[in-house]
Design an enzyme around this catalytic site. Structure first.
Site, PDB file in Angstrom:
ATOM      1  N   ILE A 168      19.085   2.318  -2.838  1.00 12.16           N
ATOM      2  CA  ILE A 168      18.811   3.112  -1.646  1.00 12.16           C
ATOM      3  C   ILE A 168      19.384   2.442  -0.406  1.00 12.16           C
ATOM      4  CG2 ILE A 168      17.000   4.035  -0.155  1.00 12.16           C
ATOM      5  CD1 ILE A 168      15.279   4.401  -2.657  1.00 12.16           C
ATOM      6  N   ALA A 215      10.030   3.334   3.968  1.00  8.00           N
ATOM      7  CA  ALA A 215       9.969   4.332   2.906  1.00  8.00           C
ATOM      8  C   ALA A 215      10.000   3.637   1.549  1.00  8.00           C
ATOM      9  CB  ALA A 215      11.126   5.316   3.031  1.00  8.00           C
ATOM     10  N   SER A 216       9.514   2.394   1.506  1.00  8.08           N
ATOM     11  CA  SER A 216       9.550   1.638   0.253  1.00  8.08           C
ATOM     12  C   SER A 216       8.181   1.631  -0.412  1.00  8.08           C
ATOM     13  CB  SER A 216      10.055   0.216   0.502  1.00  8.08           C
ATOM     14  OG  SER A 216       9.227  -0.473   1.437  1.00  8.08           O
ATOM     15  N   ASP A 270       6.351   6.378   5.572  1.00 11.80           N
ATOM     16  CA  ASP A 270       6.199   7.365   4.500  1.00 11.80           C
ATOM     17  C   ASP A 270       5.253   6.895   3.399  1.00 11.80           C
ATOM     18  OD1 ASP A 270       6.994   9.849   3.152  1.00 11.80           O
ATOM     19  OD2 ASP A 270       8.062   8.561   1.738  1.00 11.80           O
ATOM     20  N   GLU A 276      -3.327   5.540  -0.694  1.00 13.51           N
ATOM     21  CA  GLU A 276      -2.913   6.925  -0.540  1.00 13.51           C
ATOM     22  C   GLU A 276      -3.834   7.845  -1.330  1.00 13.51           C
ATOM     23  OE1 GLU A 276       1.159   7.114  -1.738  1.00 13.51           O
ATOM     24  OE2 GLU A 276       1.868   5.834  -0.094  1.00 13.51           O
ATOM     25  N   HIS A 322       4.430  10.270   1.703  1.00 12.84           N
ATOM     26  CA  HIS A 322       5.152   9.732   0.538  1.00 12.84           C
ATOM     27  C   HIS A 322       6.094  10.774  -0.054  1.00 12.84           C
ATOM     28  CE1 HIS A 322       4.773   6.475  -2.824  1.00 12.84           C
ATOM     29  NE2 HIS A 322       6.002   6.917  -2.723  1.00 12.84           N
ATOM     30  N   ILE A 323       6.977  11.288   0.778  1.00  9.56           N
ATOM     31  CA  ILE A 323       7.868  12.361   0.355  1.00  9.56           C
ATOM     32  C   ILE A 323       9.338  11.948   0.364  1.00  9.56           C
ATOM     33  CG2 ILE A 323       6.308  14.223   1.047  1.00  9.56           C
ATOM     34  CD1 ILE A 323       8.015  14.488   3.631  1.00  9.56           C
ATOM     35  N   GLY A 324       9.604  10.652   0.421  1.00 12.12           N
ATOM     36  CA  GLY A 324      10.993  10.200   0.478  1.00 12.12           C
ATOM     37  C   GLY A 324      11.851  10.772  -0.634  1.00 12.12           C
ATOM     38  N   GLY A 325      11.312  10.821  -1.835  1.00 10.07           N
ATOM     39  CA  GLY A 325      12.058  11.356  -2.973  1.00 10.07           C
ATOM     40  C   GLY A 325      11.639  12.752  -3.358  1.00 10.07           C
TER      41      GLY A 325
END
Length: 411
Positions: free
Chosen positions: A164, A240-241, A266, A271, A294-297
């Site tokens: 990434i 975003a990791s 993110d 969570e 948590h929508i990075g992917g």
């Protein structure tokens, strides 16, 4: 020309469990292979998972299911686990390995999706687009240019220069940014990117800092009070990791004091398990703070890529015993040989095991058509092709060795 060998265990008896709304493509691939497939929309607790795994051969999860030692306690039939995501910190990799269970993930499937989101957040933060959008929804017209900047010519610091991080690097240069990076492993720079000798050096130089590291004891709170102080005044932080990488209260303080101009987060230390639970963080209500769940992917393309990438690795292991790209297992990839049976053996890595196995084969008067062994500090993984007529007897005697953890005839 050799044909694809038939597995000794009927494929229609291999049971696959897919949790957490894994992309339907995965189910189609496993079903097309002849496996039985059960799906569930949510995660399971370790206790629930333990019960399920008593009768499952292949497990597929995303990030919410914790595969603990407790969950694996009765998983006598479990052959392999697939993490339909990049991270595998939700899986007890050591326990799985010591039980002879290789784990595979999706290191490439959502790379582009995460990278694009990071670039979008860089621009949003630099232009304060989140604040302007909220104001407009509240019927407030606030046309300002103060503290709003182009990203061209700014310096982006990337911590973690893997799949990434390198994608972010390439996209950022296309926007005219200067890219610097730090990784604990020497990496070949993309384009004009330059490596830093330390995180400290990077934090002092970067206008934007983005994190792309795994969750490990070494990365826990790697960005905390002292690191935030090192960052340039009016700079920005993006994570975003993994949620454990940033000290959230410290970040909140750095934003409230105006030392940082903004942040985009993110991932969080804790969570919600599903979309019905509420969520609270110290970062809520802070100016120029982008919060995403948590929508990075979480794109259609990424989930489809992962839905195909992980099943391919799992099926390859089930059908041939190959372990390339496993995150916790010795790597063996032995091409099939004609007119032979394949035996897979996971054993304790102590001196003399291979000698004992070869003695068994020799004493039975069998021939080894091909053999490959790989080890780590604790286990050895042997793939051996031998005579069809004697394979059952060989398997039984290998299985009886005190050092054997798991043994099966593949075909």
């Amino acid at each position: 020309m050799s044909q694809t060998p038939r597995t000794s265990f009927p494929k229609d008896q291999i049971k696959v469990l897919l949790l957490e709304n894994i992309h339907p493509l995965a189910k189609d691939i496993f079903t097309g292979e002849g496996f039985q497939v059960e799906t569930a929309s949510g995660a399971l607790s370790p206790t629930q998972l333990r019960e399920k795994l008593r009768d499952v051969h292949v497990l597929g999860i995303r990030s919410k299911t914790n595969v603990t030692a407790e969950a694996l306690a009765d998983a006598k039939r479990l052959l392999t686990i697939g993490a339909f995501c990049i991270g595998t910190n939700q899986i007890d990799l050591d326990t799985a390995r010591l039980k002879g269970i290789p784990v595979f993930n999706a290191p490439f499937g959502n790379t582009r999706s995460v990278a694009e989101m990071v670039l979008a957040e860089i621009i949003m933060l630099s232009r304060q687009l989140g604040q302007r959008t909220q104001e407009m929804h509240k019927k407030v017209w606030k046309k300002v240019s103060t503290q709003c900047f182009e990203v061209r010519g700014k310096t982006l610091g990337i911590i973690g220069y893997g799949n990434i991080g390198t994608q972010v690097s390439t996209l950022a240069e296309a926007l005219g940014m200067t890219v610097i990076f730090f990784d604990i492993v020497a990496k070949l720079p993309r384009g004009n990117a330059k490596a830093c000798n330390s995180i400290t050096e990077l934090l002092k130089e970067a206008d934007f800092v983005t994190l792309h590291v795994p969750a490990t004891p070494q990365t826990e709170n790697m960005i905390s009070v002292e690191e935030l102080k090192l960052m340039k005044p009016n700079s920005y932080l993006i994570n975003a990791s993994r949620g454990t990488v940033v000290d959230v209260p410290a970040l909140a303080d750095a934003l409230k004091s105006k030392h940082l101009a903004g942040a985009a987060i993110d991932v969080f230390p804790e969570e919600p398990e599903n979309n019905t639970e509420s969520f609270a963080t110290e970062l809520q209500g802070i100016s120029n703070m982008i919060l995403t769940p948590h929508i990075g992917g979480a794109t259609e393309e990424a989930q489809a890529n992962i839905g195909g990438e992980v099943p391919a690795a799992l099926i390859r292991f089930v059908n041939s015993g190959a372990t390339p790209n496993s995150v916790n297992f010795p790597i063996v990839d032995l091409p099939p040989t004609r007119k032979s049976h394949r035996i897979l053996n996971v054993h304790q890595n102590v001196p003399g095991v291979l000698r004992e196995i070869n003695r068994i084969v020799s004493d039975l008067g069998a021939n080894i058509a091909a053999q490959a062994l790989a080890t780590d500090a604790d286990i050895g993984y042997l793939v051996m092709d031998t005579d069809q007529e004697l394979s059952t007897k060989i398997k039984q005697e290998i299985e009886a060795l005190k050092t054997s953890i798991k043994t099966r005839i593949l075909y």
